[in-house]
Design an enzyme around this catalytic site. Structure first.
Site, PDB file in Angstrom:
ATOM      1  N   ALA A 285      32.519  39.387  24.751  1.00 53.97           N
ATOM      2  CA  ALA A 285      32.733  38.371  23.711  1.00 53.97           C
ATOM      3  C   ALA A 285      31.478  37.538  23.515  1.00 53.97           C
ATOM      4  O   ALA A 285      30.678  37.358  24.436  1.00 53.97           O
ATOM      5  CB  ALA A 285      33.905  37.473  24.078  1.00 53.97           C
ATOM      6  N   ASP A 286      31.330  37.037  22.305  1.00 51.02           N
ATOM      7  CA  ASP A 286      30.227  36.125  22.007  1.00 51.02           C
ATOM      8  C   ASP A 286      30.685  35.133  20.942  1.00 51.02           C
ATOM      9  O   ASP A 286      31.378  35.517  19.994  1.00 51.02           O
ATOM     10  CB  ASP A 286      28.999  36.885  21.502  1.00 51.02           C
ATOM     11  CG  ASP A 286      27.766  36.000  21.462  1.00 51.02           C
ATOM     12  OD1 ASP A 286      27.131  35.818  22.519  1.00 51.02           O
ATOM     13  OD2 ASP A 286      27.442  35.469  20.382  1.00 51.02           O
ATOM     14  N   THR A 287      30.309  33.871  21.109  1.00 53.72           N
ATOM     15  CA  THR A 287      30.729  32.810  20.192  1.00 53.72           C
ATOM     16  C   THR A 287      29.518  32.089  19.625  1.00 53.72           C
ATOM     17  O   THR A 287      28.584  31.776  20.361  1.00 53.72           O
ATOM     18  CB  THR A 287      31.635  31.784  20.914  1.00 53.72           C
ATOM     19  OG1 THR A 287      32.780  32.456  21.446  1.00 53.72           O
ATOM     20  CG2 THR A 287      32.096  30.686  19.964  1.00 53.72           C
TER      21      THR A 287
END
Length: 201
Positions: free
Chosen positions: A75-77
């Site tokens: 995941a990456d935000t």
């Protein structure tokens, strides 16, 4: 039941998965990330995929013959304001600049998620993103300085964490709150159910 591996060192993502009853192991991604897009949704999808693949390659070296029952989550935000991507601040000055720009306005938080499952000798890639609008009340320079001095913004995209003291200035959100924290867990469970996988056992 597949063994779930989270390719992230984020304590917030670990907490979100645990809250919804998912049992998992943590193996943070390690490698040089490259992006080919400037569009926020594409950027987070690319980065989440790369993080998942870094962990996949590490697992291949460690246990090449026992990968069929492993599922990897990357995941990456990022935060985006008027089309500009705001990552983690490089120093306190950058944090002040970001928060000054965001206060009193509406911005977007994007999280990209990649799920990898093993099929024969290859990883099958499933990637999606979630976007949430976040609206801040107007904030004074003194309030921004106080928050930056707490050091809380320094490891967070957009220089704030919605679940911390900066949450006092959030006027509202449109979309998934957990997405802003760092992982849209409900969407993750929904997407994996479409693959015939129940992450909660």
């Amino acid at each position: 039941m597949k063994k779930i591996v989270l390719a992230s060192a984020s304590p917030r993502r670990r907490e979100l998965l645990s809250q919804v009853g998912i049992t998992f192991e943590v193996k943070p991604a390690s490698g040089e990330e490259r992006i080919t897009s400037t569009e926020p949704s594409k950027v987070v999808e690319e980065l989440s995929c790369q993080k998942a693949m870094f962990t996949a390659h590490a697992l291949e070296k460690e246990q090449a013959d026992d990968l069929a029952d492993i599922l990897i989550i990357g995941a990456d935000t990022i935060v985006s304001y008027e089309g500009k991507i705001l990552g983690k601040p490089s120093d306190p000055k950058a944090a002040v600049e970001m928060l000054s720009m965001l206060q009193g306005n509406t911005h977007q938080v994007y999280t990209g998620v990649t799920v990898l499952v093993r099929e024969e000798k290859n990883w099958k890639i499933h990637t999606f993103h979630e976007c949430t609008d976040v609206i801040f009340y107007p904030v004074t320079k003194e309030e921004i300085a106080e928050y930056v001095n707490s050091k809380d913004p320094m490891d967070k995209a957009g220089s704030y964490g919605i679940q911390g003291t900066w949450g006092a200035y959030v006027k509202g959100i449109r979309g998934d709150y957990n997405n802003v924290v760092g992982l849209p867990v409900a969407r993750l469970i929904y997407e994996t159910k479409k693959l015939g996988i129940n992450l909660r056992g």
